[in-house]
Enzyme design. Structure first.
Site, PDB file in Angstrom:
ATOM      1  N   SER A   9       0.847  -1.196   0.000  1.00  0.00           N
ATOM      2  CA  SER A   9       0.000   0.000   0.000  1.00  0.00           C
ATOM      3  C   SER A   9       0.876   1.238   0.000  1.00  0.00           C
ATOM      4  O   SER A   9       1.946   1.243   0.609  1.00  0.00           O
ATOM      5  CB  SER A   9      -0.915   0.026   1.225  1.00  0.00           C
ATOM      6  OG  SER A   9      -1.713   1.196   1.212  1.00  0.00           O
ATOM      7  N   ASN A  10       0.413   2.276  -0.687  1.00  0.00           N
ATOM      8  CA  ASN A  10       1.058   3.582  -0.625  1.00  0.00           C
ATOM      9  C   ASN A  10       0.162   4.599   0.079  1.00  0.00           C
ATOM     10  O   ASN A  10       0.483   5.784   0.131  1.00  0.00           O
ATOM     11  CB  ASN A  10       1.395   4.089  -2.037  1.00  0.00           C
ATOM     12  CG  ASN A  10       2.506   3.276  -2.679  1.00  0.00           C
ATOM     13  OD1 ASN A  10       3.341   2.695  -1.988  1.00  0.00           O
ATOM     14  ND2 ASN A  10       2.511   3.202  -4.009  1.00  0.00           N
ATOM     15  N   ASN A  11      -0.976   4.139   0.614  1.00  0.00           N
ATOM     16  CA  ASN A  11      -1.894   5.002   1.354  1.00  0.00           C
ATOM     17  C   ASN A  11      -1.308   5.235   2.743  1.00  0.00           C
ATOM     18  O   ASN A  11      -1.203   4.309   3.543  1.00  0.00           O
ATOM     19  CB  ASN A  11      -3.273   4.325   1.432  1.00  0.00           C
ATOM     20  CG  ASN A  11      -4.285   5.124   2.227  1.00  0.00           C
ATOM     21  OD1 ASN A  11      -4.014   5.575   3.336  1.00  0.00           O
ATOM     22  ND2 ASN A  11      -5.467   5.280   1.671  1.00  0.00           N
ATOM     23  N   LYS A  14      -3.346   4.071   5.774  1.00  0.00           N
ATOM     24  CA  LYS A  14      -3.433   2.610   5.857  1.00  0.00           C
ATOM     25  C   LYS A  14      -2.094   2.012   6.271  1.00  0.00           C
ATOM     26  O   LYS A  14      -2.045   1.086   7.085  1.00  0.00           O
ATOM     27  CB  LYS A  14      -3.872   2.043   4.505  1.00  0.00           C
ATOM     28  CG  LYS A  14      -4.136   0.558   4.528  1.00  0.00           C
ATOM     29  CD  LYS A  14      -4.568   0.032   3.161  1.00  0.00           C
ATOM     30  CE  LYS A  14      -5.976   0.414   2.832  1.00  0.00           C
ATOM     31  NZ  LYS A  14      -6.463  -0.269   1.605  1.00  0.00           N
ATOM     32  N   ASP A  70      -7.663  -5.308   1.088  1.00  0.00           N
ATOM     33  CA  ASP A  70      -8.617  -4.522   0.321  1.00  0.00           C
ATOM     34  C   ASP A  70      -9.833  -4.377   1.212  1.00  0.00           C
ATOM     35  O   ASP A  70     -10.266  -5.336   1.856  1.00  0.00           O
ATOM     36  CB  ASP A  70      -8.983  -5.174  -1.008  1.00  0.00           C
ATOM     37  CG  ASP A  70      -9.627  -4.158  -1.946  1.00  0.00           C
ATOM     38  OD1 ASP A  70      -9.029  -3.079  -2.136  1.00  0.00           O
ATOM     39  OD2 ASP A  70     -10.713  -4.422  -2.485  1.00  0.00           O
ATOM     40  N   GLY A 156     -10.196   7.954   5.069  1.00  0.00           N
ATOM     41  CA  GLY A 156     -11.304   7.398   4.297  1.00  0.00           C
ATOM     42  C   GLY A 156     -12.651   7.917   4.790  1.00  0.00           C
ATOM     43  O   GLY A 156     -12.841   9.112   5.006  1.00  0.00           O
TER      44      GLY A 156
END
EC number: 3.6.1.66
Length: 201
Positions: A9-11, A14, A70, A156
């Protein structure tokens, strides 16, 4: 020395959350961005498919074991939307605020009793890019969608996801409470336990 594990992940939100949640796994966790690995294209029709796509992509590019998740929001009044499209609900380059704006617009006029929703998370671990037996864990967090944003924590849809029994949105919860209750926390606890068994931890 602990084995390295790439986090697919690059979020930033997260990554921060997952590093905390998986810290007991016995692995040293490296975000894929630190290795120059681009985001995978999420073309799956389910959370499981997308998590596997991301994990195998990170393992293939890094040569390391990989973990990916996910997750998304399912809203009853919207027939389960935004679902697997949660991160891109308002378009491919949508920000969290853009997605929340679209969600609130879609629920405009929907009474409180019909705003039930849940966050769902699927988290996977692959030993390498050829792993035919990935570890898969799931978590689900029930709640409902408020009419306005509340709180500044999380990321989010957290500011509009109201948590039963707390009087708070997910963005207002202390991080340790969110990690204990959340869909991602549930899935991570199961996966971390399985990873400890793999590493003998």
């Amino acid at each position: 020395m602990r084995r390295k594990l790439v986090l697919a992940s690059n979020n930033a939100g997260k990554v921060r959350e997952l590093q905390t949640l998986i810290s007991t796994s016995g692995f040293e966790i490296v975000p894929q961005g630190a290795l120059g690995i681009p985001e995978a294209e999420e073309t799956g029709a389910s959370f499981v498919e997308n998590a596997l796509i991301k994990a195998y992509h990170a393992a293939r590019h890094s040569g390391l074991p990989a973990i990916a998740d996910d997750s998304g929001l399912e809203v009853d009044a919207l027939g389960g939307e935004p679902g697997v499209h949660s991160a891109r609900y308002a378009g491919p380059a949508a920000s969290d605020d853009d997605n929340i704006d679209r969600l609130l617009a879609a629920l405009d006029g929907v009474e409180a009793g019909r705003r039930g929703a849940r966050f769902r998370c699927v988290m996977v671990f692959v030993r390498d890019a050829e792993d035919t037996g990935p570890l898969i864990a799931e978590g689900c967090w029930e709640g409902w969608i408020g009419e306005n944003r509340r709180g500044s924590g999380g990321f989010g849809y957290d500011p509009v996801f109201l948590v039963p029994g707390t009087g708070l949105s997910a963005a207002e919860l202390p991080p340790e409470d969110k990690n204990r209750l959340s869909h991602r926390g549930q899935a991570a606890a199961v996966l971390a336990s399985r990873l400890r068994a793999l590493t003998g931890g």
